[in-house]
Design a protein around this motif. Structure first.
Motif, PDB file in Angstrom:
ATOM      1  N   LEU A  22     -13.653  34.201 -12.784  1.00  0.00           N
ATOM      2  CA  LEU A  22     -14.969  34.467 -13.368  1.00  0.00           C
ATOM      3  C   LEU A  22     -16.100  33.996 -12.464  1.00  0.00           C
ATOM      4  O   LEU A  22     -17.135  34.669 -12.363  1.00  0.00           O
ATOM      5  CB  LEU A  22     -15.082  33.800 -14.736  1.00  0.00           C
ATOM      6  CG  LEU A  22     -14.309  34.486 -15.855  1.00  0.00           C
ATOM      7  CD1 LEU A  22     -14.388  33.659 -17.131  1.00  0.00           C
ATOM      8  CD2 LEU A  22     -14.838  35.879 -16.097  1.00  0.00           C
ATOM      9  N   SER A  23     -15.920  32.883 -11.793  1.00  0.00           N
ATOM     10  CA  SER A  23     -16.987  32.403 -10.905  1.00  0.00           C
ATOM     11  C   SER A  23     -17.141  33.332  -9.698  1.00  0.00           C
ATOM     12  O   SER A  23     -18.265  33.616  -9.278  1.00  0.00           O
ATOM     13  CB  SER A  23     -16.716  30.979 -10.442  1.00  0.00           C
ATOM     14  OG  SER A  23     -15.589  30.927  -9.600  1.00  0.00           O
ATOM     15  N   ARG A  24     -16.040  33.832  -9.165  1.00  0.00           N
ATOM     16  CA  ARG A  24     -16.138  34.782  -8.048  1.00  0.00           C
ATOM     17  C   ARG A  24     -16.778  36.087  -8.492  1.00  0.00           C
ATOM     18  O   ARG A  24     -17.579  36.670  -7.781  1.00  0.00           O
ATOM     19  CB  ARG A  24     -14.760  35.056  -7.456  1.00  0.00           C
ATOM     20  CG  ARG A  24     -14.262  33.925  -6.628  1.00  0.00           C
ATOM     21  CD  ARG A  24     -13.004  34.307  -5.920  1.00  0.00           C
ATOM     22  NE  ARG A  24     -12.581  33.211  -5.059  1.00  0.00           N
ATOM     23  CZ  ARG A  24     -11.634  33.310  -4.179  1.00  0.00           C
ATOM     24  NH1 ARG A  24     -10.999  34.436  -4.019  1.00  0.00           N
ATOM     25  NH2 ARG A  24     -11.313  32.285  -3.439  1.00  0.00           N
ATOM     26  N   TYR A  25     -16.426  36.543  -9.691  1.00  0.00           N
ATOM     27  CA  TYR A  25     -17.013  37.777 -10.202  1.00  0.00           C
ATOM     28  C   TYR A  25     -18.515  37.610 -10.415  1.00  0.00           C
ATOM     29  O   TYR A  25     -19.295  38.494 -10.060  1.00  0.00           O
ATOM     30  CB  TYR A  25     -16.348  38.188 -11.512  1.00  0.00           C
ATOM     31  CG  TYR A  25     -17.030  39.356 -12.174  1.00  0.00           C
ATOM     32  CD1 TYR A  25     -16.866  40.639 -11.674  1.00  0.00           C
ATOM     33  CD2 TYR A  25     -17.851  39.185 -13.279  1.00  0.00           C
ATOM     34  CE1 TYR A  25     -17.492  41.723 -12.258  1.00  0.00           C
ATOM     35  CE2 TYR A  25     -18.485  40.250 -13.868  1.00  0.00           C
ATOM     36  CZ  TYR A  25     -18.304  41.516 -13.359  1.00  0.00           C
ATOM     37  OH  TYR A  25     -18.950  42.577 -13.940  1.00  0.00           O
ATOM     38  N   SER A  26     -18.939  36.493 -10.973  1.00  0.00           N
ATOM     39  CA  SER A  26     -20.376  36.288 -11.213  1.00  0.00           C
ATOM     40  C   SER A  26     -21.136  36.188  -9.896  1.00  0.00           C
ATOM     41  O   SER A  26     -22.258  36.691  -9.784  1.00  0.00           O
ATOM     42  CB  SER A  26     -20.619  35.049 -12.071  1.00  0.00           C
ATOM     43  OG  SER A  26     -20.248  33.882 -11.385  1.00  0.00           O
ATOM     44  N   ARG A  27     -20.540  35.571  -8.877  1.00  0.00           N
ATOM     45  CA  ARG A  27     -21.190  35.494  -7.572  1.00  0.00           C
ATOM     46  C   ARG A  27     -21.310  36.884  -6.955  1.00  0.00           C
ATOM     47  O   ARG A  27     -22.362  37.249  -6.416  1.00  0.00           O
ATOM     48  CB  ARG A  27     -20.415  34.566  -6.643  1.00  0.00           C
ATOM     49  CG  ARG A  27     -21.126  34.326  -5.331  1.00  0.00           C
ATOM     50  CD  ARG A  27     -20.379  33.359  -4.472  1.00  0.00           C
ATOM     51  NE  ARG A  27     -19.082  33.918  -4.116  1.00  0.00           N
ATOM     52  CZ  ARG A  27     -18.240  33.372  -3.273  1.00  0.00           C
ATOM     53  NH1 ARG A  27     -18.542  32.231  -2.711  1.00  0.00           N
ATOM     54  NH2 ARG A  27     -17.098  33.932  -2.990  1.00  0.00           N
ATOM     55  N   TRP A  28     -20.263  37.705  -7.060  1.00  0.00           N
ATOM     56  CA  TRP A  28     -20.303  39.062  -6.546  1.00  0.00           C
ATOM     57  C   TRP A  28     -21.345  39.885  -7.287  1.00  0.00           C
ATOM     58  O   TRP A  28     -22.108  40.634  -6.681  1.00  0.00           O
ATOM     59  CB  TRP A  28     -18.930  39.712  -6.698  1.00  0.00           C
ATOM     60  CG  TRP A  28     -18.934  41.149  -6.310  1.00  0.00           C
ATOM     61  CD1 TRP A  28     -18.826  41.663  -5.058  1.00  0.00           C
ATOM     62  CD2 TRP A  28     -19.067  42.265  -7.192  1.00  0.00           C
ATOM     63  NE1 TRP A  28     -18.881  43.028  -5.096  1.00  0.00           N
ATOM     64  CE2 TRP A  28     -19.038  43.424  -6.401  1.00  0.00           C
ATOM     65  CE3 TRP A  28     -19.216  42.389  -8.564  1.00  0.00           C
ATOM     66  CZ2 TRP A  28     -19.135  44.693  -6.953  1.00  0.00           C
ATOM     67  CZ3 TRP A  28     -19.316  43.649  -9.101  1.00  0.00           C
ATOM     68  CH2 TRP A  28     -19.273  44.777  -8.298  1.00  0.00           C
ATOM     69  N   LYS A  29     -21.401  39.742  -8.608  1.00  0.00           N
ATOM     70  CA  LYS A  29     -22.347  40.499  -9.423  1.00  0.00           C
ATOM     71  C   LYS A  29     -23.782  40.127  -9.075  1.00  0.00           C
ATOM     72  O   LYS A  29     -24.641  41.005  -8.944  1.00  0.00           O
ATOM     73  CB  LYS A  29     -22.069  40.219 -10.896  1.00  0.00           C
ATOM     74  CG  LYS A  29     -22.934  40.940 -11.860  1.00  0.00           C
ATOM     75  CD  LYS A  29     -22.411  42.310 -12.117  1.00  0.00           C
ATOM     76  CE  LYS A  29     -23.173  42.896 -13.282  1.00  0.00           C
ATOM     77  NZ  LYS A  29     -23.268  44.308 -13.203  1.00  0.00           N
ATOM     78  N   THR A  30     -24.070  38.851  -8.871  1.00  0.00           N
ATOM     79  CA  THR A  30     -25.409  38.405  -8.502  1.00  0.00           C
ATOM     80  C   THR A  30     -25.797  38.951  -7.137  1.00  0.00           C
ATOM     81  O   THR A  30     -26.924  39.429  -6.950  1.00  0.00           O
ATOM     82  CB  THR A  30     -25.466  36.867  -8.485  1.00  0.00           C
ATOM     83  OG1 THR A  30     -25.079  36.380  -9.759  1.00  0.00           O
ATOM     84  CG2 THR A  30     -26.842  36.371  -8.141  1.00  0.00           C
ATOM     85  N   ARG A  31     -24.882  38.907  -6.184  1.00  0.00           N
ATOM     86  CA  ARG A  31     -25.166  39.423  -4.850  1.00  0.00           C
ATOM     87  C   ARG A  31     -25.405  40.928  -4.885  1.00  0.00           C
ATOM     88  O   ARG A  31     -26.303  41.448  -4.231  1.00  0.00           O
ATOM     89  CB  ARG A  31     -24.023  39.097  -3.898  1.00  0.00           C
ATOM     90  CG  ARG A  31     -24.377  39.399  -2.462  1.00  0.00           C
ATOM     91  CD  ARG A  31     -23.288  39.023  -1.480  1.00  0.00           C
ATOM     92  NE  ARG A  31     -22.457  37.932  -1.896  1.00  0.00           N
ATOM     93  CZ  ARG A  31     -21.125  37.949  -1.845  1.00  0.00           C
ATOM     94  NH1 ARG A  31     -20.485  38.990  -1.405  1.00  0.00           N
ATOM     95  NH2 ARG A  31     -20.438  36.922  -2.233  1.00  0.00           N
ATOM     96  N   ASP A  33     -26.575  42.684  -7.421  1.00  0.00           N
ATOM     97  CA  ASP A  33     -27.891  42.914  -8.017  1.00  0.00           C
ATOM     98  C   ASP A  33     -28.995  42.636  -7.011  1.00  0.00           C
ATOM     99  O   ASP A  33     -29.992  43.369  -6.955  1.00  0.00           O
ATOM    100  CB  ASP A  33     -28.093  42.044  -9.254  1.00  0.00           C
ATOM    101  CG  ASP A  33     -27.236  42.486 -10.419  1.00  0.00           C
ATOM    102  OD1 ASP A  33     -26.764  43.646 -10.416  1.00  0.00           O
ATOM    103  OD2 ASP A  33     -27.030  41.666 -11.341  1.00  0.00           O
TER     104      ASP A  33
END
Length: 73
Positions: A22-31, A33
């Protein structure tokens, strides 16, 4: 026959793996965006934003811009 310790270890490992994922996914999603926002900007605004960023992160964003949208910064 699995014991309760086995169940505890496996469940802790599963929670840890889910947290990392989940932390990797949220970092990817933020980048992702951020890259989309930079694409919508004018080249001057984009350069200002990239110059204000951390150099390592700015390099990642520049690479993403080049790979996805063929925009050189």
């Amino acid at each position: 026959m699995p014991s309760t310790v086995d169940y505890i270890v496996w469940s802790a490992s599963a929670f840890l793996a889910a947290g990392v994922g989940l932390s990797r996914y949220s970092r990817w999603k933020t980048r992702f965006d951020l890259v989309r926002q930079l694409v919508a900007m004018t080249p001057e605004q984009r350069d200002k934003m990239l110059n204000r960023m951390d150099p390592a992160r700015a390099m990642e964003v520049r690479q993403a811009l080049m790979e996805r949208y063929r925009i050189a910064c």
